[in-house]
Design an enzyme around this catalytic site. Structure first.
Site, PDB file in Angstrom:
ATOM      1  N   TRP A  10      34.727  16.039  50.053  1.00  0.00           N
ATOM      2  CA  TRP A  10      35.647  16.421  50.562  1.00  0.00           C
ATOM      3  C   TRP A  10      36.274  14.606  50.728  1.00  0.00           C
ATOM      4  O   TRP A  10      37.285  14.321  51.603  1.00  0.00           O
ATOM      5  CB  TRP A  10      35.279  16.607  52.222  1.00  0.00           C
ATOM      6  N   LYS A  11      35.457  13.777  50.615  1.00  0.00           N
ATOM      7  CA  LYS A  11      36.642  12.111  50.208  1.00  0.00           C
ATOM      8  C   LYS A  11      36.884  11.955  51.865  1.00  0.00           C
ATOM      9  O   LYS A  11      36.248  12.265  52.159  1.00  0.00           O
ATOM     10  CB  LYS A  11      37.355  12.471  49.037  1.00  0.00           C
ATOM     11  N   HIS A  94      29.817   7.344  42.692  1.00  0.00           N
ATOM     12  CA  HIS A  94      31.580   8.117  42.269  1.00  0.00           C
ATOM     13  C   HIS A  94      32.568   6.890  42.149  1.00  0.00           C
ATOM     14  O   HIS A  94      31.880   5.827  42.063  1.00  0.00           O
ATOM     15  CB  HIS A  94      32.120   8.397  43.778  1.00  0.00           C
ATOM     16  N   GLU A  96      34.786   6.192  42.902  1.00  0.00           N
ATOM     17  CA  GLU A  96      36.291   5.375  43.840  1.00  0.00           C
ATOM     18  C   GLU A  96      34.532   4.723  44.400  1.00  0.00           C
ATOM     19  O   GLU A  96      35.433   2.863  44.983  1.00  0.00           O
ATOM     20  CB  GLU A  96      36.397   6.734  44.693  1.00  0.00           C
ATOM     21  N   GLU A 165      32.326  12.446  35.450  1.00  0.00           N
ATOM     22  CA  GLU A 165      34.290  12.674  36.658  1.00  0.00           C
ATOM     23  C   GLU A 165      34.944  11.075  35.337  1.00  0.00           C
ATOM     24  O   GLU A 165      35.112  10.267  35.582  1.00  0.00           O
ATOM     25  CB  GLU A 165      34.237  12.046  37.604  1.00  0.00           C
ATOM     26  N   GLY A 171      42.382  13.236  41.121  1.00  0.00           N
ATOM     27  CA  GLY A 171      42.954  13.098  41.329  1.00  0.00           C
ATOM     28  C   GLY A 171      44.919  12.904  41.030  1.00  0.00           C
ATOM     29  O   GLY A 171      45.268  12.393  41.480  1.00  0.00           O
ATOM     30  N   GLY A 230      36.771  17.769  44.158  1.00  0.00           N
ATOM     31  CA  GLY A 230      37.587  16.540  45.814  1.00  0.00           C
ATOM     32  C   GLY A 230      38.873  17.834  46.070  1.00  0.00           C
ATOM     33  O   GLY A 230      38.525  18.559  46.888  1.00  0.00           O
ATOM     34  N   GLY A 231      40.009  17.326  45.676  1.00  0.00           N
ATOM     35  CA  GLY A 231      41.256  17.736  46.364  1.00  0.00           C
ATOM     36  C   GLY A 231      41.249  19.440  46.724  1.00  0.00           C
ATOM     37  O   GLY A 231      41.055  19.628  47.618  1.00  0.00           O
TER      38      GLY A 231
HETATM   39  P1  13P Z   1      39.826  15.712  42.542  1.00  0.00           P
HETATM   40  O1  13P Z   1      39.364  17.419  41.946  1.00  0.00           O
HETATM   41  O2  13P Z   1      40.933  15.612  43.629  1.00  0.00           O
HETATM   42  O3  13P Z   1      40.437  15.094  41.386  1.00  0.00           O
HETATM   43  O4  13P Z   1      38.070  14.331  42.417  1.00  0.00           O
HETATM   44  C1  13P Z   1      37.575  15.234  41.870  1.00  0.00           C
HETATM   45  C2  13P Z   1      36.921  14.172  41.851  1.00  0.00           C
HETATM   46  O5  13P Z   1      36.656  13.383  42.409  1.00  0.00           O
HETATM   47  C3  13P Z   1      35.511  14.590  42.894  1.00  0.00           C
HETATM   48  O6  13P Z   1      34.251  13.478  43.320  1.00  0.00           O
END
Ligand code: 13P
Length: 247
Positions: A10-11, A94, A96, A165, A171, A230-231
């Protein structure tokens, strides 16, 4: 064949009301999934989602864990704290976290070790940036990132899950093609095989713009054992379709 894992990340999204609606919709729509399913939720919502997911096939995951055991580390959550909320998996490294919080391969290894010591499965994230891919460094980067966790004290790499990833696909709506993803997964599998007799059983997840439309093709690749989403994990309909695609 090994059971796939679909993990939603979910970030930094959600609210009490939105989480409740989302988890209820997932519970109602999921039935008995053929794959394992996990939700990596922001730390303040662990208790809420633990309660909402109780008795369902949804496992709880965290998005990060402290490299320290306990003490004067303001803002951090320890692996033991996560364990208190029945957290089964934790994302480690991750992109990020690596990019915005200065996490290095060494931090990632220590965090993975902390998770394992608390009985939590680390999902170690690896992946190259666009600049690294364009410079032909993809393989070297992911191999270096994986090497950092391949020999953890007292633990076997088969206790870890690895998520590939590509940073340029996160994203951005730009997914790696199934062939591009499989190529890197095969590299990771070979590296694992050189280190462990259990390499075939280690789950390798793909993450980066996975969605309802592309999941089935990605998940059909021989070395893709699940997804880190993610999204699309924030929308019940989309996430349910991805779960359904993971046979
Ligand atoms: P998205 O699916 O939003 O591209 O994000 C991937 C992600 O970083 C999952 O950890």
């Amino acid at each position: 064949m090994m059971k796939k894992l679909i993990a939603g990340n979910w970030k930094m999204n959600g609210s009490l009301a939105a989480n409740e609606a989302l988890v209820r919709a997932l519970r109602d729509g999921m039935g008995a999934p053929a794959c394992d399913v996990a939700l990596a939720v922001p730390a303040p919502y662990l208790a809420q989602v633990q309660a909402l997911a109780a008795g369902s096939a949804l496992a709880l995951a965290a998005q990060d864990v402290s490299q320290h055991e306990s003490g004067a580390y303001t803002g951090e959550c320890s692996a033991a704290m996560l364990r208190d909320f029945a957290v089964r998996y934790v994302l480690v490294g991750h992109s990020e976290r690596r990019q915005y919080h200065g996490e290095t391969d060494v931090h990632v290894a220590v965090k993975a070790q902390r998770a394992l010591a608390a009985g939590i499965t680390p999902i170690v994230c690896v992946g190259e940036t666009l600049a690294e891919r364009e410079a032909g460094q993809t393989e070297a980067v992911v191999r270096r990132q994986l090497a950092a966790v391949i020999h953890l004290n007292g633990h076997c790499i088969s206790e870890v899950i690895v998520a590939y990833e590509p940073v340029w696909a996160i994203g951005t709506g730009k997914t790696a093609t199934p062939e591009q993803a499989q190529e890197v997964h095969a590299v990771l599998r070979a590296q694992l095989a050189a280190a462990s007799p259990h390499a075939a059983k280690i789950r390798l997840l793909y993450g980066g713009s996975m969605n309802a439309a592309n999941a089935a093709q990605l998940l059909a690749q021989p070395d893709i054992d699940g997804g880190l989403v993610g999204g699309a994990s924030l929308k019940a309909v989309d996430f349910l379709q991805i779960i359904a695609a993971a046979q």
